[in-house]
Design an enzyme around this catalytic site. Structure first.
Site, short mmCIF file in Angstrom:
data_model
loop_
_atom_site.label_atom_id
_atom_site.label_comp_id
_atom_site.label_asym_id
_atom_site.label_seq_id
_atom_site.Cartn_x
_atom_site.Cartn_y
_atom_site.Cartn_z
N ARG A 15 37.20 66.51 59.04
CA ARG A 15 38.40 66.94 59.75
C ARG A 15 39.46 67.39 58.74
O ARG A 15 39.33 67.18 57.54
CB ARG A 15 38.94 65.78 60.61
N LYS A 75 42.54 60.84 57.77
CA LYS A 75 42.19 59.46 57.45
C LYS A 75 43.17 58.86 56.45
O LYS A 75 43.93 59.55 55.78
CB LYS A 75 40.76 59.39 56.89
N TYR A 94 46.51 58.64 59.91
CA TYR A 94 46.01 57.32 60.32
C TYR A 94 46.04 56.40 59.09
O TYR A 94 45.70 56.83 57.98
CB TYR A 94 44.58 57.40 60.85
N HIS A 96 45.66 52.31 59.59
CA HIS A 96 44.86 51.11 59.87
C HIS A 96 45.01 50.08 58.74
O HIS A 96 44.05 49.70 58.07
CB HIS A 96 43.38 51.48 60.05
N GLU A 118 48.33 55.76 64.56
CA GLU A 118 47.75 54.83 65.53
C GLU A 118 48.75 53.85 66.14
O GLU A 118 48.42 53.16 67.11
CB GLU A 118 46.58 54.05 64.91
N ASP A 270 37.70 50.32 62.42
CA ASP A 270 38.87 50.76 61.66
C ASP A 270 39.91 49.65 61.55
O ASP A 270 40.71 49.64 60.61
CB ASP A 270 39.52 51.98 62.34
#
Length: 372
Positions: A15, A75, A94, A96, A118, A270
């Site tokens: 991505r 990511k 993101y 996490h 998120e 994740d």
């Protein structure tokens, strides 16, 4: 502001933070966009596609990080990327953080301002920047689970939907949120025998209304969880505690007693995973076996379908990214309390309570951090 888009370097992550269409929007708002060469190759977008909309191309990631005020990724930044972050630089991606103490420590040490997709909310209990990837991951969990059930891949050698005269596989979905609902849709569509467990009767009611009698809905407690997990052929873990580490709902003892060749697909990986025997895997080596049970625990599942995933993600992140660029992060986050929920780290302070609690940091309210 100059917006930097590095090429993703997580294993088999294809991505990209901005599509050419999104880059064009930033340019139209008067911003510079700097894209690392070949960053869009995974979604079949060339450097020339980015140049055509007014973006510039950087030779490598270090140039992107060095010259950009805001970094837009998909990511969480990997270790080499975290070393390139600088004090006051804005990171929008993101993260996490709760199950990742190393990343958290290095983001804190960097002095960067880190906004996590998120944990942005919408005021109605939803997570608008997580939802599209949860949709993708929920659907992929069934595809991956069906593949892992094949004998050649360690499974018990059954077809998810069965055939006339042979019963279908039993699929158990833990958690009836966005991941769970999409997993249910795919599993039922493939003809499986599907049960969902959740502790929210309103969620169970919604799912029963949508899917009808084809879906079995069960209130989740330790007794029902154990009963259905032990009888399952495929278990999908889709539980979420926003921003916090996922609870370990399926214990190692349950795994030992599951049917040989059954499959666990942990979409919560994740956030640390919801099975006690889970550990993160990659698309290069997606599964491993514990006690004759196949575990699929890929930590970037939507990266397997980068074209679908990137465009779905950009559809929801673009307005927020433009707000950060147009207003500056302070004004953008102060103006919108739901967007402010995305602020996880701010100039050396942990500003998301669940992360601070899970990793033993002092929690600083995001309003205080922004006004400091």
């Amino acid at each position: 502001m100059r917006i930097g888009v590095p090429k993703e370097i997580k294993v088999h992550e294809y991505r990209v933070g901005l599509t050419p269409d999104s880059a064009r929007e930033f340019v139209a708002h008067g911003h510079d966009v700097l894209v690392e060469t070949n960053a869009g190759a995974g979604i079949f977008c060339s450097d020339e596609d980015y140049r055509a909309v007014g973006a510039q191309i950087a030779a490598d990631a270090s140039e992107v990080f060095d010259k950009s005020g805001m970094i837009v990724k998909v990511k969480e930044p990997q270790a080499p990327e975290r070393k390139m972050l600088r004090d006051g630089q804005l990171l929008f991606t993101y993260l996490h953080l709760a199950p990742d103490p190393d990343q958290t420590r290095e983001l804190v040490d960097s002095g960067a301002v880190c906004v996590a997709y998120e944990t942005v909310t919408n005021g109605h209990g939803g997570l608008p920047l997580l939802a599209p990837m949860s949709q993708v991951a929920g659907r992929l969990s069934i595809q991956a689970g069906a593949y892992a059930l094949e004998k050649a891949h360690g499974g018990k050698g059954i077809l998810l939907g069965g055939v006339p005269g042979v019963a279908p596989a039993k699929v158990v979905v833990i958690g009836g949120g966005v991941v769970g609902e999409n997993a249910i849709m795919m599993a039922l569509g493939m003809g499986a025998d599907v049960t969902v467990l959740d502790r929210n009767v309103d969620v169970l009611g919604h799912l029963a209304g949508r899917f009808g009698s084809a879906l079995k809905t069960v209130y989740s407690n330790w007794a029902s969880l154990e009963q259905y997990v032990l009888d399952a052929d495929l278990v999908v873990g889709g539980v979420l505690v926003v921003g916090a580490e996922a609870p370990k709902l399926v214990t190692a003892d349950m795994v030992r007693r599951m049917k040989p060749g059954s499959v666990l697909a942990d979409v919560a990986i994740d956030q640390g995973g919801c099975f006690e025997t889970s550990r993160p895997t990659t698309h290069a080596e997606p599964t491993y076996i514990v006690d004759d049970v196949v575990h699929y625990c890929v930590a970037n599942m939507p990266g397997a379908t980068p074209s679908t995933s990137t465009y779905a993600l950009n559809n929801v992140t673009l307005p927020y990214g433009l707000a950060l660029a147009d207003k500056g992060y302070k004004a953008a986050l102060l103006d919108n309390p739901n967007f402010r929920e995305g602020l996880n780290v701010c100039k050396g302070k942990v500003t998301y309570k669940a992360v601070a609690e899970d990793l033993d940091y002092d929690y600083v309210d995001p309003l205080s951090a922004l006004n400091a």
